[in-house]
Motif scaffolding. Sequence first.
Motif, PDB file in Angstrom:
ATOM      1  N   PHE A  59       0.843  -1.188   0.000  1.00 48.85           N
ATOM      2  CA  PHE A  59       0.000   0.000   0.000  1.00 48.85           C
ATOM      3  C   PHE A  59       0.886   1.249   0.000  1.00 48.85           C
ATOM      4  CE2 PHE A  59      -2.099  -3.486   2.075  1.00 48.85           C
ATOM      5  CZ  PHE A  59      -3.416  -3.437   1.641  1.00 48.85           C
ATOM      6  N   SER A  60       0.569   2.215  -0.862  1.00 45.71           N
ATOM      7  CA  SER A  60       1.381   3.434  -0.963  1.00 45.71           C
ATOM      8  C   SER A  60       0.490   4.665  -0.913  1.00 45.71           C
ATOM      9  CB  SER A  60       2.182   3.432  -2.273  1.00 45.71           C
ATOM     10  OG  SER A  60       3.057   2.322  -2.330  1.00 45.71           O
ATOM     11  N   LEU A  61       0.659   5.462   0.116  1.00 45.42           N
ATOM     12  CA  LEU A  61      -0.089   6.713   0.265  1.00 45.42           C
ATOM     13  C   LEU A  61       0.380   7.712  -0.783  1.00 45.42           C
ATOM     14  CD1 LEU A  61      -2.143   8.033   2.315  1.00 45.42           C
ATOM     15  CD2 LEU A  61      -0.134   9.048   3.405  1.00 45.42           C
ATOM     16  N   THR A  62      -0.577   8.443  -1.399  1.00 46.75           N
ATOM     17  CA  THR A  62      -0.207   9.438  -2.409  1.00 46.75           C
ATOM     18  C   THR A  62      -1.029  10.712  -2.210  1.00 46.75           C
ATOM     19  OG1 THR A  62      -1.844   9.035  -4.178  1.00 46.75           O
ATOM     20  CG2 THR A  62       0.010   7.498  -4.034  1.00 46.75           C
ATOM     21  N   ASN A  63      -0.613  11.758  -2.924  1.00 48.72           N
ATOM     22  CA  ASN A  63      -1.434  12.964  -2.970  1.00 48.72           C
ATOM     23  C   ASN A  63      -2.502  12.789  -4.050  1.00 48.72           C
ATOM     24  OD1 ASN A  63      -0.186  13.428  -5.461  1.00 48.72           O
ATOM     25  ND2 ASN A  63       1.133  15.057  -4.688  1.00 48.72           N
ATOM     26  N   ASN A  64      -3.270  13.855  -4.334  1.00 48.86           N
ATOM     27  CA  ASN A  64      -4.383  13.697  -5.279  1.00 48.86           C
ATOM     28  C   ASN A  64      -3.934  13.594  -6.736  1.00 48.86           C
ATOM     29  OD1 ASN A  64      -3.665  16.331  -5.769  1.00 48.86           O
ATOM     30  ND2 ASN A  64      -5.567  17.228  -5.012  1.00 48.86           N
ATOM     31  N   GLU A  65      -2.627  13.694  -6.983  1.00 50.96           N
ATOM     32  CA  GLU A  65      -2.095  13.494  -8.330  1.00 50.96           C
ATOM     33  C   GLU A  65      -1.443  12.125  -8.481  1.00 50.96           C
ATOM     34  OE1 GLU A  65       0.514  16.796  -8.857  1.00 50.96           O
ATOM     35  OE2 GLU A  65      -1.115  18.189  -9.328  1.00 50.96           O
ATOM     36  N   GLY A  66      -1.494  11.316  -7.434  1.00 54.09           N
ATOM     37  CA  GLY A  66      -0.909   9.985  -7.499  1.00 54.09           C
ATOM     38  C   GLY A  66       0.572   9.950  -7.211  1.00 54.09           C
ATOM     39  N   ILE A  67       1.117  11.038  -6.669  1.00 58.00           N
ATOM     40  CA  ILE A  67       2.543  11.085  -6.315  1.00 58.00           C
ATOM     41  C   ILE A  67       2.707  10.589  -4.885  1.00 58.00           C
ATOM     42  CG2 ILE A  67       4.554  12.587  -5.992  1.00 58.00           C
ATOM     43  CD1 ILE A  67       3.280  14.449  -8.118  1.00 58.00           C
ATOM     44  N   GLU A  68       3.598   9.621  -4.701  1.00 56.77           N
ATOM     45  CA  GLU A  68       3.774   9.000  -3.390  1.00 56.77           C
ATOM     46  C   GLU A  68       4.101  10.036  -2.323  1.00 56.77           C
ATOM     47  OE1 GLU A  68       6.296   5.599  -3.309  1.00 56.77           O
ATOM     48  OE2 GLU A  68       5.161   4.548  -4.865  1.00 56.77           O
ATOM     49  N   ALA A  69       3.538   9.828  -1.131  1.00 56.03           N
ATOM     50  CA  ALA A  69       3.671  10.773  -0.037  1.00 56.03           C
ATOM     51  C   ALA A  69       4.007  10.035   1.254  1.00 56.03           C
ATOM     52  CB  ALA A  69       2.381  11.566   0.141  1.00 56.03           C
ATOM     53  N   ASP A  70       4.657  10.735   2.170  1.00 51.07           N
ATOM     54  CA  ASP A  70       4.941  10.196   3.498  1.00 51.07           C
ATOM     55  C   ASP A  70       3.899  10.725   4.479  1.00 51.07           C
ATOM     56  OD1 ASP A  70       7.279   8.815   2.714  1.00 51.07           O
ATOM     57  OD2 ASP A  70       8.438  10.670   2.825  1.00 51.07           O
ATOM     58  N   GLY A  71       4.000  10.269   5.702  1.00 51.46           N
ATOM     59  CA  GLY A  71       3.147  10.806   6.747  1.00 51.46           C
ATOM     60  C   GLY A  71       1.905   9.974   6.993  1.00 51.46           C
ATOM     61  N   PHE A  72       0.984  10.589   7.721  1.00 51.60           N
ATOM     62  CA  PHE A  72      -0.218   9.891   8.154  1.00 51.60           C
ATOM     63  C   PHE A  72      -1.357  10.046   7.153  1.00 51.60           C
ATOM     64  CE2 PHE A  72       1.993  10.940  12.162  1.00 51.60           C
ATOM     65  CZ  PHE A  72       2.094   9.659  12.696  1.00 51.60           C
ATOM     66  N   ALA A  77      -7.015  11.936   1.019  1.00 53.68           N
ATOM     67  CA  ALA A  77      -5.777  11.385   0.457  1.00 53.68           C
ATOM     68  C   ALA A  77      -6.107  10.108  -0.324  1.00 53.68           C
ATOM     69  CB  ALA A  77      -4.771  11.087   1.558  1.00 53.68           C
ATOM     70  N   LEU A  78      -5.179   9.700  -1.174  1.00 62.86           N
ATOM     71  CA  LEU A  78      -5.330   8.499  -1.984  1.00 62.86           C
ATOM     72  C   LEU A  78      -4.272   7.481  -1.591  1.00 62.86           C
ATOM     73  CD1 LEU A  78      -5.543  10.198  -5.517  1.00 62.86           C
ATOM     74  CD2 LEU A  78      -7.355  10.011  -3.789  1.00 62.86           C
ATOM     75  N   PHE A  79      -4.522   6.226  -1.937  1.00 61.01           N
ATOM     76  CA  PHE A  79      -3.401   5.284  -1.907  1.00 61.01           C
ATOM     77  C   PHE A  79      -3.591   4.214  -2.962  1.00 61.01           C
ATOM     78  CE2 PHE A  79      -5.970   3.849   1.802  1.00 61.01           C
ATOM     79  CZ  PHE A  79      -6.142   2.497   1.565  1.00 61.01           C
ATOM     80  N   SER A  80      -2.451   3.738  -3.450  1.00 57.32           N
ATOM     81  CA  SER A  80      -2.449   2.666  -4.439  1.00 57.32           C
ATOM     82  C   SER A  80      -2.206   1.348  -3.724  1.00 57.32           C
ATOM     83  CB  SER A  80      -1.367   2.905  -5.493  1.00 57.32           C
ATOM     84  OG  SER A  80      -0.079   2.832  -4.912  1.00 57.32           O
ATOM     85  N   ILE A  81      -2.636   0.273  -4.381  1.00 62.28           N
ATOM     86  CA  ILE A  81      -2.486  -1.071  -3.830  1.00 62.28           C
ATOM     87  C   ILE A  81      -1.880  -1.953  -4.912  1.00 62.28           C
ATOM     88  CG2 ILE A  81      -3.653  -3.014  -2.730  1.00 62.28           C
ATOM     89  CD1 ILE A  81      -6.050  -1.001  -2.278  1.00 62.28           C
ATOM     90  N   ASN A  82      -0.728  -2.507  -4.608  1.00 58.90           N
ATOM     91  CA  ASN A  82      -0.063  -3.417  -5.541  1.00 58.90           C
ATOM     92  C   ASN A  82      -0.305  -4.837  -5.055  1.00 58.90           C
ATOM     93  OD1 ASN A  82       1.548  -4.718  -7.365  1.00 58.90           O
ATOM     94  ND2 ASN A  82       3.412  -3.569  -6.914  1.00 58.90           N
ATOM     95  N   LEU A  83      -1.279  -5.502  -5.663  1.00 59.18           N
ATOM     96  CA  LEU A  83      -1.667  -6.844  -5.237  1.00 59.18           C
ATOM     97  C   LEU A  83      -0.660  -7.890  -5.708  1.00 59.18           C
ATOM     98  CD1 LEU A  83      -5.473  -6.855  -6.113  1.00 59.18           C
ATOM     99  CD2 LEU A  83      -4.481  -6.637  -3.839  1.00 59.18           C
ATOM    100  N   PRO A  84      -0.532  -8.986  -4.968  1.00 61.41           N
ATOM    101  CA  PRO A  84       0.276 -10.115  -5.446  1.00 61.41           C
ATOM    102  C   PRO A  84      -0.520 -10.928  -6.469  1.00 61.41           C
ATOM    103  CG  PRO A  84      -0.631 -10.622  -3.307  1.00 61.41           C
ATOM    104  CD  PRO A  84      -1.044  -9.199  -3.602  1.00 61.41           C
TER     105      PRO A  84
END
Length: 202
Positions: A59-72, A77-84
């Motif tokens: 799971f990767s937290l991102t901003n509203n443009e899909g750019i990865e972000a740190d923090g809480f 906010a958005l996040f991507s999910i890379n499934l196996p």
Amino acid sequence: MKRPEDIIATQQTGRATDFMESRDYSTIKEAHENFKKAARRLLLVNEWHQYAGVGSAVFSLTNNEGIEADGFAQEGALFSINLPAPGSDAGDGLEWVMIERMEAFEDEHAIEEYVAMLVRPIPDPRKADAEIAHFYKDVSTNTLIVKRKGKTVSAAVHGRNETPNNSNVGLHDKVRNTVVALSARIGLAGPQWKKLVKGFLE
């Protein structure tokens, strides 16, 4: 007083799932401290794969443009999910969700305290098209909750309206989304959610 379960979507179509773990403590203070630790883990989306263990989604937290972000995690906010599993064309191999709503209440002296997060499938924010980039339709939601009630701390994931995203998508995604959604339906997603909620509490 609000209850964290109030933000769980009403079940109307498709499938509903519920996964929960809990821990009992000897004192309110101990329970409160462990609630805070579990709540922090819930909010650190980028670390979820560590709590779920080997072979889990990333799971990767991102901003509203899909750019990865740190923090809480935070509402909007958005996040991507890379499934196996084979990825979708719509998300260039990723599933995408938005944190649509969050509720939180922290008070060691209250009967109950909690953090709750509702997420919903969305299109890939890096693309101009409006195709949902997820194996479930956007009527589907997941609500993640960490709470303390008395001396008990629990973590849960509540899926609602889980419906395969197999209309208004390309042929590859139609087949892929149906297969992945059916795999989830027969129980293959359950072990990952169980490991994640257990990991929040450890």
